[in-house]
Structures are given as structure tokens and as C-alpha cells.
Enzyme design. Sequence first.
Site, PDB file in Angstrom:
ATOM      1  N   ARG A 167     -60.051 -81.026  17.332  1.00 17.04           N
ATOM      2  CA  ARG A 167     -58.715 -80.972  16.741  1.00 17.04           C
ATOM      3  C   ARG A 167     -58.728 -81.786  15.457  1.00 17.04           C
ATOM      4  O   ARG A 167     -59.396 -82.817  15.363  1.00 17.04           O
ATOM      5  CB  ARG A 167     -57.655 -81.525  17.703  1.00 17.04           C
ATOM      6  CG  ARG A 167     -57.280 -80.578  18.838  1.00 17.04           C
ATOM      7  CD  ARG A 167     -56.551 -79.343  18.327  1.00 17.04           C
ATOM      8  NE  ARG A 167     -56.088 -78.462  19.400  1.00 17.04           N
ATOM      9  CZ  ARG A 167     -56.786 -77.445  19.887  1.00 17.04           C
ATOM     10  NH1 ARG A 167     -57.993 -77.197  19.429  1.00 17.04           N
ATOM     11  NH2 ARG A 167     -56.281 -76.684  20.847  1.00 17.04           N
TER      12      ARG A 167
ATOM     13  N   ASP B 128     -63.677 -76.738  11.335  1.00 16.40           N
ATOM     14  CA  ASP B 128     -62.884 -75.601  11.809  1.00 16.40           C
ATOM     15  C   ASP B 128     -61.431 -75.997  12.050  1.00 16.40           C
ATOM     16  O   ASP B 128     -60.582 -75.130  12.205  1.00 16.40           O
ATOM     17  CB  ASP B 128     -63.495 -75.059  13.109  1.00 16.40           C
ATOM     18  CG  ASP B 128     -62.800 -73.797  13.602  1.00 16.40           C
ATOM     19  OD1 ASP B 128     -62.781 -72.805  12.839  1.00 16.40           O
ATOM     20  OD2 ASP B 128     -62.276 -73.804  14.732  1.00 16.40           O
TER      21      ASP B 128
ATOM     22  N   GLU C 133     -52.453 -77.421   9.536  1.00 15.69           N
ATOM     23  CA  GLU C 133     -52.964 -76.053   9.428  1.00 15.69           C
ATOM     24  C   GLU C 133     -51.820 -75.079   9.171  1.00 15.69           C
ATOM     25  O   GLU C 133     -50.748 -75.234   9.745  1.00 15.69           O
ATOM     26  CB  GLU C 133     -53.721 -75.684  10.712  1.00 15.69           C
ATOM     27  CG  GLU C 133     -54.950 -76.559  10.950  1.00 15.69           C
ATOM     28  CD  GLU C 133     -55.700 -76.230  12.229  1.00 15.69           C
ATOM     29  OE1 GLU C 133     -55.276 -75.300  12.960  1.00 15.69           O
ATOM     30  OE2 GLU C 133     -56.696 -76.886  12.523  1.00 15.69           O
TER      31      GLU C 133
ATOM     32  N   HIS D 279     -59.947 -72.389  11.846  1.00 17.58           N
ATOM     33  CA  HIS D 279     -59.629 -72.568  13.265  1.00 17.58           C
ATOM     34  C   HIS D 279     -59.922 -71.280  14.045  1.00 17.58           C
ATOM     35  O   HIS D 279     -59.112 -70.805  14.838  1.00 17.58           O
ATOM     36  CB  HIS D 279     -58.169 -72.981  13.454  1.00 17.58           C
ATOM     37  CG  HIS D 279     -57.937 -73.720  14.749  1.00 17.58           C
ATOM     38  ND1 HIS D 279     -57.025 -74.744  14.878  1.00 17.58           N
ATOM     39  CD2 HIS D 279     -58.495 -73.575  15.981  1.00 17.58           C
ATOM     40  CE1 HIS D 279     -57.029 -75.196  16.123  1.00 17.58           C
ATOM     41  NE2 HIS D 279     -57.916 -74.501  16.811  1.00 17.58           N
TER      42      HIS D 279
ATOM     43  N   SER E  92     -63.193 -70.879  15.537  1.00 14.71           N
ATOM     44  CA  SER E  92     -64.455 -71.053  16.260  1.00 14.71           C
ATOM     45  C   SER E  92     -64.402 -70.519  17.685  1.00 14.71           C
ATOM     46  O   SER E  92     -65.418 -70.157  18.261  1.00 14.71           O
ATOM     47  CB  SER E  92     -64.867 -72.530  16.286  1.00 14.71           C
ATOM     48  OG  SER E  92     -63.932 -73.313  16.997  1.00 14.71           O
TER      49      SER E  92
END
Length: 320
Positions: free
Chosen positions: A231, A255, A260, A279, A281
Site C-alpha cells: 500500500r 505499483d 491514487e 495499482h 499488480s
Amino acid sequence: MQKRKLVITHNLDQDHINLLENILPDWELLIGKDKEVWQEHLQEAEIIAGWKKGLEEEILAPQSKLKWLQTWSAGVNNLPLDELNNRNITVTSANGVHAYPISETIFALMLGLTRKLHTYVKNQQTKNWHHAHMGLEMHEKTVGIIGVGEIGKETAKIAKAFGMNVLGVRHSGQPADYVDEMYTPDQLDVLLPKCDYVVVTLPLTNETHRLFSAEQFKQMKSSAFFINIGRGEIVVEDELIQALKDGIIAGAGLDVFEKEPLTTESPLWEMENVIITPHTSGSTEHYNKRVIENILVPNLKEYLAGNIPSINRVDFTKGY
């Protein structure tokens, strides 16, 4: 007599719908991404699978019949955990669904940074034939996996195919397959200086929030690469950026981010020693299949037998 209700806030293929109907022949199933399918049924739902914005008010209403919430994600930091705990609602996560796709992304980032693939892609776009000072290898290096859960275990397993020395961090400090040395979180300062790659696979909790700051980056080798697929809030992003600018660490594969989508103003976009993925993955063609067949269905069978679902049951005291 009113039927018991299961709400699933995602679209499923017909085979999986049939599977659930066979397990719950006397239940009413409300399945679909469109909230109009289930919005009016939320307070009547005994089980909800999937979490969407706007659910909180409905499921925490005094008249709500919710007994069990199955998330469609591994992370549960965005849930009202205290309120769910106070109402004695069982929460289970999708932990483990991501082990294959995320471990693949981890190695894509590690290999990309090591073999400068991101630089070569940029050169290809400008038809620039340039060596880019290629020289590093990943084989037989040391990787530190910060969080040896399902993703960390799979990452360790793959690392051994590269002949890597694998160091791990987990709360218990208990050994795990493919991990050569295991540490506890309070031993980060011992582990970090040994690593050529530091891979963060932790959930976001009060303990992991802003765990990586300037202090931790200074403990790493200047030649080390930092990978975060956990995170964004686990990292103090401004201090990571400064460490990358100052050459405190060699590069990063990211990632996840503090905010975000990552803003267009972020310096990370333009940094030559950074690879960014949005984000994604955990994205995989097999996501729904694994959530339903490996987690939801076994948990449903336990629930129908009068037991508390046990697969990935969230420990409210730990936050995951």
C-alpha cells in the site's frame, strides 16, 4: 417466508452463478456490478461479497441483517473495521488470490530495473540505439521480502530459481519455505543493509503506516532497488522521492502510492530510475475464479454448517 439473501457486487459468469445456486438453492442471490441489482436488498442481505462505496450506511443501519462480509480484495484498510467488529459481523478477505499475478509483477519490476528494460522501451520510442550502461545481474543477489504472507511466499519460491539469498520479515518470526533467514519487524535495521532488493508486500495497518521513511532508505545499499506492491501509505512518498534523487537507493518499482491515481505533478513520472504501474499488480484473468472457488465457496459451506467462515477471517485487533 422470506428467503435469505446473498448479495455479490460483481459480475460473474454463468458457471459460477450456477455453482452458487446449487449450494444455496433456497436463497435469493442478487449478483451484478450494477448497484440497481442489489441496492434495495442491502439491509436484508445476510451475506455480502464485495465492497463498494456507499455500502457502509446501509449495512451498518440498525435493521441490517448482515452477518458476514466477504471482500473482493486482499486489503481491508478501507473498511469500517471498528463498526463491523462492534456489530459482530464476520469479515473475510480475498487474501491469497493475488499470489501468482503479484509475484509475477514483482519480478517484472526487479528484472526491468536490473536489466534496464524501461530505459530501452523509451529508447525504442525515439529510435535511440544506446547501451544505457547495462551491467547488473539479478542471479545470486539478496532479496528482502517485507511481509511473508501468500505473496511473499510465492516471491521467495521464485527467487530461489534465480539462486537468490532470501531474507524475510513476518510478525511471528517463524521460518517459511524458501526463506533463508527470517526477521521480525523490529529487526528491519538489521535486514535492510544486507539487501540488493527490498520488496514490500505488507497490508496497511496502524503498525505499517509510514513504516518506510528516510531512515529506512538510508539503511539500504546505494545499489539497492525498492519494490512496493503493498500500500502506498506504508511509504513516506516525499522521502522516497528524495532518496531516489540523491542516489541513496538505486531505483524503485512502484505499483501503489499515497494518493491514487498518482498526480501528474509527481516527480516519480519523470524519474529515470523508477518504473510505475497503476495499482494493477493483482490484476489477473483468474481473479473471480479464485475468489469464488478457493475462498467464497469453502467459506459458504462452513457458514451453512453453522460455523464461522475460517478462510482469511480478518483479525480485527491486527487490522488484516
